[in-house]
Write an enzyme that holds these catalytic residues in place. Sequence first.
Site, PDB file in Angstrom:
ATOM      1  N   GLY A 130       4.861   1.310 -14.466  1.00  0.00           N
ATOM      2  CA  GLY A 130       5.357   1.197 -15.836  1.00  0.00           C
ATOM      3  C   GLY A 130       6.562   0.282 -15.906  1.00  0.00           C
ATOM      4  O   GLY A 130       7.422   0.274 -15.018  1.00  0.00           O
ATOM      5  N   GLY A 153      10.641   2.306 -16.857  1.00  0.00           N
ATOM      6  CA  GLY A 153      10.171   1.699 -15.617  1.00  0.00           C
ATOM      7  C   GLY A 153      10.913   0.428 -15.253  1.00  0.00           C
ATOM      8  O   GLY A 153      11.266   0.209 -14.084  1.00  0.00           O
ATOM      9  N   ARG A 183      12.280  14.336 -38.219  1.00  0.00           N
ATOM     10  CA  ARG A 183      10.931  13.860 -38.483  1.00  0.00           C
ATOM     11  C   ARG A 183       9.934  14.960 -38.776  1.00  0.00           C
ATOM     12  O   ARG A 183       9.103  14.831 -39.670  1.00  0.00           O
ATOM     13  CB  ARG A 183      10.444  13.070 -37.268  1.00  0.00           C
ATOM     14  CG  ARG A 183      11.208  11.812 -37.131  1.00  0.00           C
ATOM     15  CD  ARG A 183      10.895  11.091 -35.861  1.00  0.00           C
ATOM     16  NE  ARG A 183      11.634   9.841 -35.870  1.00  0.00           N
ATOM     17  CZ  ARG A 183      11.644   8.977 -34.888  1.00  0.00           C
ATOM     18  NH1 ARG A 183      10.969   9.223 -33.786  1.00  0.00           N
ATOM     19  NH2 ARG A 183      12.348   7.859 -34.978  1.00  0.00           N
TER      20      ARG A 183
HETATM   21  C1  FAD Z   1       6.287   1.904 -33.234  1.00  0.00           C
HETATM   22  C2  FAD Z   1       7.279   2.699 -32.452  1.00  0.00           C
HETATM   23  C3  FAD Z   1       8.621   2.629 -32.775  1.00  0.00           C
HETATM   24  C4  FAD Z   1       9.570   3.345 -32.054  1.00  0.00           C
HETATM   25  N1  FAD Z   1      10.878   3.248 -32.416  1.00  0.00           N
HETATM   26  C5  FAD Z   1      11.800   3.934 -31.690  1.00  0.00           C
HETATM   27  C6  FAD Z   1      13.177   3.829 -32.001  1.00  0.00           C
HETATM   28  O1  FAD Z   1      13.576   3.139 -32.937  1.00  0.00           O
HETATM   29  N2  FAD Z   1      14.063   4.495 -31.246  1.00  0.00           N
HETATM   30  C7  FAD Z   1      13.670   5.270 -30.194  1.00  0.00           C
HETATM   31  O2  FAD Z   1      14.511   5.821 -29.540  1.00  0.00           O
HETATM   32  N3  FAD Z   1      12.365   5.365 -29.875  1.00  0.00           N
HETATM   33  C8  FAD Z   1      11.424   4.741 -30.591  1.00  0.00           C
HETATM   34  N4  FAD Z   1      10.098   4.857 -30.256  1.00  0.00           N
HETATM   35  C9  FAD Z   1       9.712   5.592 -29.057  1.00  0.00           C
HETATM   36  C10 FAD Z   1       9.956   4.761 -27.810  1.00  0.00           C
HETATM   37  O3  FAD Z   1       9.675   3.420 -28.088  1.00  0.00           O
HETATM   38  C11 FAD Z   1       9.113   5.161 -26.632  1.00  0.00           C
HETATM   39  O4  FAD Z   1       9.133   6.520 -26.480  1.00  0.00           O
HETATM   40  C12 FAD Z   1       9.654   4.544 -25.369  1.00  0.00           C
HETATM   41  O5  FAD Z   1       9.793   3.177 -25.528  1.00  0.00           O
HETATM   42  C13 FAD Z   1       8.788   4.840 -24.192  1.00  0.00           C
HETATM   43  O6  FAD Z   1       9.246   4.083 -23.086  1.00  0.00           O
HETATM   44  P1  FAD Z   1       8.670   4.287 -21.653  1.00  0.00           P
HETATM   45  O7  FAD Z   1       9.442   3.421 -20.760  1.00  0.00           O
HETATM   46  O8  FAD Z   1       8.655   5.724 -21.332  1.00  0.00           O
HETATM   47  O9  FAD Z   1       7.144   3.857 -21.715  1.00  0.00           O
HETATM   48  P2  FAD Z   1       6.411   2.572 -22.327  1.00  0.00           P
HETATM   49  O10 FAD Z   1       7.317   1.630 -22.949  1.00  0.00           O
HETATM   50  O11 FAD Z   1       5.288   3.108 -23.122  1.00  0.00           O
HETATM   51  O12 FAD Z   1       5.839   1.836 -21.072  1.00  0.00           O
HETATM   52  C14 FAD Z   1       4.730   2.277 -20.372  1.00  0.00           C
HETATM   53  C15 FAD Z   1       4.506   1.355 -19.216  1.00  0.00           C
HETATM   54  O13 FAD Z   1       3.600   1.941 -18.335  1.00  0.00           O
HETATM   55  C16 FAD Z   1       2.582   1.041 -18.013  1.00  0.00           C
HETATM   56  N5  FAD Z   1       1.388   1.850 -17.794  1.00  0.00           N
HETATM   57  C17 FAD Z   1       0.907   2.852 -18.557  1.00  0.00           C
HETATM   58  N6  FAD Z   1      -0.176   3.372 -17.983  1.00  0.00           N
HETATM   59  C18 FAD Z   1      -0.381   2.690 -16.850  1.00  0.00           C
HETATM   60  C19 FAD Z   1      -1.342   2.770 -15.824  1.00  0.00           C
HETATM   61  N7  FAD Z   1      -2.305   3.666 -15.838  1.00  0.00           N
HETATM   62  N8  FAD Z   1      -1.256   1.888 -14.800  1.00  0.00           N
HETATM   63  C20 FAD Z   1      -0.268   0.962 -14.756  1.00  0.00           C
HETATM   64  N9  FAD Z   1       0.677   0.879 -15.696  1.00  0.00           N
HETATM   65  C21 FAD Z   1       0.610   1.723 -16.717  1.00  0.00           C
HETATM   66  C22 FAD Z   1       2.476   0.126 -19.144  1.00  0.00           C
HETATM   67  O14 FAD Z   1       1.974  -1.096 -18.687  1.00  0.00           O
HETATM   68  C23 FAD Z   1       3.923   0.014 -19.570  1.00  0.00           C
HETATM   69  O15 FAD Z   1       4.543  -0.968 -18.784  1.00  0.00           O
HETATM   70  C24 FAD Z   1       9.159   4.149 -30.987  1.00  0.00           C
HETATM   71  C25 FAD Z   1       7.804   4.220 -30.656  1.00  0.00           C
HETATM   72  C26 FAD Z   1       6.864   3.524 -31.406  1.00  0.00           C
HETATM   73  C27 FAD Z   1       5.424   3.704 -31.093  1.00  0.00           C
END
Ligand code: FAD
Lengths: 637, 255, 221
Positions: free
Chosen positions: A41, A46, A331
């Site tokens: 990720g 990540g 929310r």
């Molecule tokens: C439209 C939208 C707006 C948002 N706005 C806000 C906001 O204003 N403020 C806030 O705090 N939060 C907000 N959120 C929530 C927040 O964006 C997410 O919860 C957060 O960015 C998640 O980050 P992460 O690093 O956990 O995962 P992600 O950013 O989802 O990254 C997942 C990573 O894992 C990789 N991956 C996934 N599965 C696999 C696999 N099987 N094999 C290899 N790689 C894989 C992907 O390639 C990616 O790189 C928003 C969410 C959305 C949908």
Amino acid sequence: MITLESKAPAGKLQDKWTTHKFNMKLVNPANKRKYDVIVVGTGLAGASASATLAELGYNVKTFCYQDSPRRAHSIAAQGGINAAKNYQNDGDSIFRLFYDTIKGGDYRAREANVYRLAEVANNIIDQCVAQGVPFAREYGGLLDNRSFGGAQVSRTFYARGQTGQQLLLGAYSALNRQIGLGKVKMFPRREMLDLVVVDGQARGIVVRNLITGEIEKYSAHAVVLATGGYGNVYFLSTNAMNSNATAVWRAHKKGALFANPCFTQIHPTCIPVHGEYQSKLTLMSESLRNDGRVWVPKKAGDKRPANQIPEAERDYFLERKYPSFGNLVPRDVASRNAKEQCDAGKGVGDTGLAVYLDFADAIKRLGRKAIDEKYGNLFQMYQMITNEDPYEVPMRIYPAIHYTMGGLWVDYNLMSSIPGLFVLGEANFSDHGANRLGASALMQGLADGYFVIPYTLGNYLASNKFSQVSSDHAAFSDVENGIRGFVERLLSVKGNKTVDEIHRELGKVMWSHVGMARNAEGLKTAITQIGKLREEFWSNVNVTGSAGDLNQTLERAGRVADYLELGELMARDALHRNESCGGHFREEYQTEENEAKRDDENFSYVAAWEFNRVGDWTLHKENLVFENVKPSQRSYK
Amino acid sequence: MSGNLNLTLKIWRQANRTSIGKFETYKVSNISTDASFLEMLDILNEELQRKNQEPVAFDHDCREGICGACGLVINGRPHGPIKGTTTCQLHMRHFKDGDTIVIEPWRAKAFPVIKDLIVDRSAFEKIQQAGGFVSINTGGVPDANAIPISKEIANIAMDAAACIGCGACVAACKNASAMLFVSAKVSHLAHLPQGKVERFERVEAMVKVMDELGFGSCTNTYACEAECPKEISVRHIAKMNREYFAAKLKARNKD
Amino acid sequence: MGWVTRAISSSLGKKYIMALSGLFLVIYLVIHLFGNTFLYAGKDAFNLYVETLTESSLKPVIRVIEVVLLLGFLIHIYDGIRLTIGNWSARPNRYAVKPANPQSTAASRTMWLTASIVFFFLVVHLQQFWYTYHYGRIPGVTMYDIVVGTFRDPLYSLIYLISVLLLGFHLYHGFQSSFQSLGLNHPKYRSLIVIFGRIYAVVIAVGFASFPIYFYLMGGK
Ligand SMILES: Cc1cc2nc3c(=O)[nH]c(=O)nc-3n(C[C@H](O)[C@H](O)[C@H](O)COP(=O)(O)OP(=O)(O)OC[C@H]3O[C@@H](n4cnc5c(N)ncnc54)[C@H](O)[C@@H]3O)c2cc1C
Ligand code: FES
């Protein structure tokens, strides 16, 4: 038998993290390069983890399914990121951020984790500014803040409506620097399909190269999953199209407990559904509720255009019901109220499944230019999709699946129930309880990656012995063969339904029965229906193309196969939790004013599920202890 | 406002990197004008699968115009006919019933086709890895408000930082030049005090790698700016030209 | 001095060279045009002007300038060829539908074409005037006679006319482009540069075009 130990250190809340940092073992600088770490990720969690671990000296291998780490779903976050800087002098503090977050989560999160999150939040802002993240500023050159739901202070830092993008590009730049230096080896267009556990320790992963179709094996001393949330179980969500649960789900099937799967967040302000062909839903940032006013006509069935409904015949229901938080209630509350209004026949638009979010007052008060500066890109996006100009007519919005609070169970060190498997960001369950406050997912992702994992992972590596394991180890070939078998099975069904058709049906079941409001009967129906869909999938799906090629249908099929299992667990979890809390609203459990009614006596615990076989899970409970805040009925009135 | 369209699609199909591609013609009917361009392709793909044919491969993820994954050349224009829009944000209401739409991948030596409409943009990654960062580690940084930055400068930096890395600039440029992409990062960081510290090293390193990867040179036709879905200004290219010039004259290294 | 060659062989370096040599030629064109206006002052004035440059004690200076000028042209041309070849090879597979870009000007997209035509014209032009004057002239024939004689030829006049118009087209883009290449693009002054560049291009094109028209159509003596 698995025992769930939170490993949260003893002592005063304010000192826990400091003490813990001191007590944890360190890896000598020269020894760090002897350790390999896999990070799956490249979202906020990540990318920040990969960069920071590499800076410390570990050899990092990082994976993502996109062609570039910069495209991780975090890029889409719009509104902002919280921190308790108190730059506005409006009474913010670390304790208040902690308090708001734990209350916002309806008292279903671990105190120690949430406090740590609030504590490191300030460092995140400093770090991002130092990386060159262009946060919004005041004329005096200092950072600007806006307000988000569930808080009465202005603590949200933002970069126009593209905060997630800018934060991710910051983390991505740090990651790039380490790739350039050779400390991170980047593997894009790889999908993790399974975890490899050797002698009870997570020691590697097996991935599919999405271009060539080859199955590849990678070993390491520890594995970090930061693969995001599982909102796409619902087919329609605000998540990116390819966001998926595969990595966490396969880890779950290898023994990692899945915590609070039914805690999903429905975001109140999304662009309503408009057709059967629709592929995803688009969020309109929560920040819009700073200036937009939510209303419906007072009379059910009033189909006049918005501008013909006189002021006196409008019901600003959030302001009316929650005078102190008004449009900025959390929310879950905002979503439920919108649904309530629509259920009562007051919904607007063709489908009646929408409420208004009106900027007329704000435009009058601040001028069009000021509104444009704050929300220009959101307004543009709205117009692009709906062909309506929100400067002229109010936006129509409706709740949609947006975020999943549940995820793999982790202890205070962010380690799952499998030693050596760490889980960060949205993929874990840790900090948001039953409802996440706006602008705190970005905060959590970066807190986990920049400031928590570098310590706790070091502690794990320093305190454990590791046998020599390379990807030639038998355990890897076993897993590889399993994957090959799985892929072959998918391709050999050759039925009559497309993957999307089945996914869409699953989404409908999930949204109707495991959505905004749930009840025992509906949940039982869901469990049966999901079971049937799963059978249908494995007997009647048609996956075109071959295994040894770039095959997007095959990619989706694997993900949907997982959703068909995870969906059931979500329903089971929702069914077992006989209370309403946060995003989990059980119709049987509500107060006289239709607010969520918690049952602290019986359900003040984290529900962590152990996988036995598909359709069969064992529940483990981690009791939540509140020493610093007193769980009370949440009130935003 | 909504209606339905019947369309003829001419789509580039190419099995893999080395095979020779060609256009295939498909018909889709009853497409709602409220559908997005990619949803229209989804519908085509569903139909192809029902006929047991391989669907058209194209990159996409967020479908909100921010991840930069999507990108098709539609009737000769990267991301289609509407200014400031990504392919995923383009809606079918901008097309007419009976239209023939030609859909091609980005074409550039530096962006080889992987399959159908998917291209390999890893060249962009290499450029960013060469210098698209501020060389600091996590921790030990000053308070976020320690260095005031004027709102104007912060805004310019943000304008540049809004780049989504989709590659439309390269696709649009008659020289397949990556200048807008590279300059967006150079300019973003060169405007900020945090990025100024290593501005010379950055611009030199990034330009060097850009040159090695087979992109063309900028001849200031400004097609990139016109097709950029984030409407990033060519002023950032000028900024990069200035930065590089300064680097070559002033930096003490002899690279 | 390895860093210098490395700098000017980078893609940006090539642009600087292009821009600097271009601006140098831009200045030269003004002087050339100014000198040519002596044609309107009559035979004696023009011949005096030419002789001052070629026969007086200024001669060695002018020779040096001519060499510099030649170098300027050669560099501009060489750099242009390098850029064009590189740019063509950056897109080996063309689009099926030719991009119809709304913002880029036709002038900007056809620089290599206008340049090539102007180059061939330049060769003819040098042969016709410079070479003839210096090496191929019957004693007694003045530069003025050569000019007037040449412009009586409708074919040559037409070629001349088309070429200077294309040159104007080239400058229409080239002038402002060189400022952009040198990094001089400021929101306040940008439009000034663009407008000035366009006026300049028109003045040069019209100015040079006036000579064949004057001598051919107006029957200049
Ligand atoms: C439209 C939208 C707006 C948002 N706005 C806000 C906001 O204003 N403020 C806030 O705090 N939060 C907000 N959120 C929530 C927040 O964006 C997410 O919860 C957060 O960015 C998640 O980050 P992460 O690093 O956990 O995962 P992600 O950013 O989802 O990254 C997942 C990573 O894992 C990789 N991956 C996934 N599965 C696999 C696999 N099987 N094999 C290899 N790689 C894989 C992907 O390639 C990616 O790189 C928003 C969410 C959305 C949908
Ligand atoms: S799919 Fe993300 S920008 Fe189009």
